[in-house]
Write an enzyme that holds these catalytic residues in place. Structure first.
Site, short mmCIF file in Angstrom:
data_model
loop_
_atom_site.label_atom_id
_atom_site.label_comp_id
_atom_site.label_asym_id
_atom_site.label_seq_id
_atom_site.Cartn_x
_atom_site.Cartn_y
_atom_site.Cartn_z
N LYS A 12 95.27 -77.21 20.20
CA LYS A 12 95.11 -77.71 18.83
C LYS A 12 96.32 -78.55 18.43
CE LYS A 12 92.20 -74.10 16.81
NZ LYS A 12 92.09 -73.07 15.77
N ASP A 67 90.42 -73.68 11.11
CA ASP A 67 89.50 -72.68 11.67
C ASP A 67 88.34 -73.43 12.25
OD1 ASP A 67 89.10 -69.98 12.33
OD2 ASP A 67 87.52 -69.84 10.82
N LYS A 175 88.06 -87.67 23.07
CA LYS A 175 87.73 -86.36 22.51
C LYS A 175 88.44 -86.16 21.17
CE LYS A 175 88.09 -81.51 22.71
NZ LYS A 175 89.11 -80.51 22.78
#
Length: 194
Positions: A12, A67, A175
């Protein structure tokens, strides 16, 4: 602007650093000795805000909570909120994928629809009454086996029809731009400009 990412997930961090650019100096909460927040929310939104507030309270810095998860149609949205701990062990991607593939054994492609969800919550401080929220969705389906060596999490088994390959077969820049996280971050940047 110095900003703490309410996560210890290196994947992340890499994606978000690339997408945020030079405007933000992004640090993971573990650099400050902050443990992960307990995810007690009942939605991606609640968990993103919980994480952001936790990191901000511990560091005194503005914080970005993320999240995200994979929602599979044939599994009524599972693993969903529990994507990172689907197999029972938090962050064990291989075990999570193994369980997902077992759950979908015998399910044909037409019923393997899925989407990644990402909700980002930016708080200026721990008690910020108006967190800035942005979400992104990435639609596709679950493959029958892993493909590709890039990315992290469920990427090897998530097929993106728009790219005709798994998320783990995409170049990192593609991506990052097109994923659920990339979409959410693009929306967040727009909100910060306005």
């Amino acid at each position: 602007m110095k900003l703490v990412l309410a996560s210890s997930n290196a994947g992340k961090l890499a994606e978000l650093r690339e997408l945020l650019g030079e405007r933000f100096e992004l640090h993971v909460q573990s650099e400050f000795g902050v443990e992960d927040a307990e995810e007690t929310g009942l939605s991606f939104v609640e968990n993103a805000i919980l994480k952001a507030r936790h990191a901000s309270r511990a560091t005194g810095l503005p914080a970005l909570g993320d999240d995200s998860g994979l929602c599979v149609d044939a599994l009524r949205g599972a693993p969903g909120l529990y994507s990172a701990r689907y197999s029972g062990v938090h962050g064990n991607s291989e075990a999570n994928i193994d369980k997902l593939l077992r759950e979908l054994d015998g399910v044909d492609d037409a019923r393997r629809g899925a989407h990644f969800v990402c909700v980002l919550a930016l708080v200026r401080d721990a008690d910020d009454p108006m967190p800035i929220l942005a979400e992104g969705l990435w639609h596709g389906r679950v493959l029958h086996a892993r493909r590709g060596g890039n990315g992290f999490g469920y990427d090897p088994v998530f097929f993106s029809p728009a790219h005709d390959c798994s998320a783990a077969e995409l170049p990192a820049a593609v991506k990052s731009r097109d994923s659920h996280r990339g979409q959410a971050l693009a929306k967040l940047r727009e909100l910060l400009r306005s």
